[in-house]
Write a protein that holds these residues in place. Structure first.
Motif, mmCIF file in Angstrom:
data_model
loop_
_atom_site.group_PDB
_atom_site.id
_atom_site.type_symbol
_atom_site.label_atom_id
_atom_site.label_comp_id
_atom_site.label_asym_id
_atom_site.label_seq_id
_atom_site.Cartn_x
_atom_site.Cartn_y
_atom_site.Cartn_z
ATOM 1 N N UNK A 21 44.385 32.518 37.228
ATOM 2 C CA UNK A 21 45.758 32.292 36.790
ATOM 3 C C UNK A 21 46.697 33.411 37.190
ATOM 4 N N UNK A 22 46.265 34.646 36.997
ATOM 5 C CA UNK A 22 47.114 35.779 37.362
ATOM 6 C C UNK A 22 47.270 35.905 38.878
ATOM 7 N N UNK A 23 46.213 35.590 39.612
ATOM 8 C CA UNK A 23 46.314 35.624 41.076
ATOM 9 C C UNK A 23 47.313 34.574 41.556
ATOM 10 N N UNK A 24 47.290 33.397 40.941
ATOM 11 C CA UNK A 24 48.251 32.351 41.303
ATOM 12 C C UNK A 24 49.673 32.816 41.012
ATOM 13 N N UNK A 25 49.873 33.471 39.870
ATOM 14 C CA UNK A 25 51.203 33.991 39.526
ATOM 15 C C UNK A 25 51.631 35.072 40.514
ATOM 16 N N UNK A 26 50.690 35.929 40.911
ATOM 17 C CA UNK A 26 50.991 36.963 41.910
ATOM 18 C C UNK A 26 51.429 36.326 43.229
ATOM 19 N N UNK A 27 50.660 35.350 43.682
ATOM 20 C CA UNK A 27 50.941 34.719 44.970
ATOM 21 C C UNK A 27 52.224 33.890 44.939
ATOM 22 N N UNK A 28 52.526 33.301 43.799
ATOM 23 C CA UNK A 28 53.741 32.496 43.668
ATOM 24 C C UNK A 28 54.983 33.362 43.474
ATOM 25 N N UNK A 29 54.781 34.641 43.241
ATOM 26 C CA UNK A 29 55.917 35.522 42.980
ATOM 27 C C UNK A 29 56.623 35.167 41.680
ATOM 28 N N UNK A 30 55.810 34.895 40.657
ATOM 29 C CA UNK A 30 56.372 34.537 39.348
ATOM 30 C C UNK A 30 57.325 35.631 38.873
ATOM 31 N N UNK A 31 58.386 35.213 38.235
ATOM 32 C CA UNK A 31 59.428 36.138 37.803
ATOM 33 C C UNK A 31 58.873 37.251 36.922
ATOM 34 N N UNK A 32 57.958 36.908 35.991
ATOM 35 C CA UNK A 32 57.420 37.935 35.092
ATOM 36 C C UNK A 32 56.549 38.932 35.847
ATOM 37 N N UNK A 33 55.864 38.477 36.887
ATOM 38 C CA UNK A 33 55.034 39.375 37.696
ATOM 39 C C UNK A 33 55.926 40.336 38.477
ATOM 40 N N UNK A 34 56.964 39.805 39.097
ATOM 41 C CA UNK A 34 57.864 40.648 39.880
ATOM 42 C C UNK A 34 58.573 41.672 38.995
ATOM 43 N N UNK A 35 58.996 41.249 37.816
ATOM 44 C CA UNK A 35 59.693 42.162 36.909
ATOM 45 C C UNK A 35 58.761 43.260 36.418
ATOM 46 N N UNK A 36 57.566 42.873 35.996
ATOM 47 C CA UNK A 36 56.609 43.853 35.477
ATOM 48 C C UNK A 36 56.168 44.816 36.575
ATOM 49 N N UNK A 37 55.892 44.284 37.750
ATOM 50 C CA UNK A 37 55.461 45.131 38.870
ATOM 51 C C UNK A 37 56.525 46.154 39.224
ATOM 52 N N UNK A 38 57.769 45.708 39.300
ATOM 53 C CA UNK A 38 58.866 46.629 39.626
ATOM 54 C C UNK A 38 59.011 47.693 38.547
ATOM 55 N N UNK A 39 58.846 47.281 37.299
ATOM 56 C CA UNK A 39 59.028 48.217 36.186
ATOM 57 C C UNK A 39 57.968 49.320 36.168
ATOM 58 N N UNK A 40 56.749 48.991 36.592
ATOM 59 C CA UNK A 40 55.683 50.001 36.564
ATOM 60 C C UNK A 40 55.487 50.686 37.914
ATOM 61 N N UNK A 41 56.251 50.274 38.920
ATOM 62 C CA UNK A 41 56.196 50.949 40.216
ATOM 63 C C UNK A 41 55.186 50.396 41.198
ATOM 64 N N UNK A 98 55.111 50.399 27.726
ATOM 65 C CA UNK A 98 54.078 50.120 26.733
ATOM 66 C C UNK A 98 54.250 48.778 26.036
ATOM 67 N N UNK A 99 55.422 48.175 26.131
ATOM 68 C CA UNK A 99 55.672 46.953 25.371
ATOM 69 C C UNK A 99 54.816 45.781 25.836
ATOM 70 N N UNK A 100 54.362 45.798 27.086
ATOM 71 C CA UNK A 100 53.518 44.702 27.554
ATOM 72 C C UNK A 100 52.136 45.183 27.994
#
Length: 121
Positions: A21-41, A98-100
């Protein structure tokens, strides 16, 4: 089927499922993945590679459930996922996001449980 075997089956299926599921979200560029990734660098260019690692871990965990596959395959897959999510936790802590933290924490715990059950059952 013993209780330990049932636990191994359930935890392995859970771990594989959440990673697919998470790999699919990564590959689809899900909004929450992009936001979280950007936030943590985490650079967006890493997402396909991280998705590939998650899919490989999930596939090897599933293969290890078959009698013909060596149990070492499942242990190696679970170990790889443990390391992957340790990295995710480290990125969150380093960025003080830390919130997520519960999300990579949950994936880490499923990987640890899969590793423990694979090795000790």
């Amino acid at each position: 089927m013993t209780g330990t075997q049932l636990a191994l089956l359930v935890v392995t299926l859970l771990t594989a499922g959440v990673n697919v599921g998470m790999a699919a979200a990564d590959l689809a560029g899900a909004r929450f993945v992009l936001a979280s990734s950007a936030e943590v660098g985490v650079p967006q260019s890493w997402l396909p590679w991280l998705a590939a690692l998650k899919l490989a871990g999930a596939a090897c965990l599933l293969l290890s459930l078959f009698d013909a596959a060596p149990r070492l395959l499942g242990a190696a897959a679970a170990c790889g996922l443990v390391l992957l999510y340790l990295g995710a936790l480290a990125f969150h802590l380093r960025a003080r996001v830390l919130y997520n933290l519960a999300f990579p924490g949950f994936y880490f715990i499923t990987a640890v449980a899969s590793l423990a059950l694979t090795v000790f059952s």
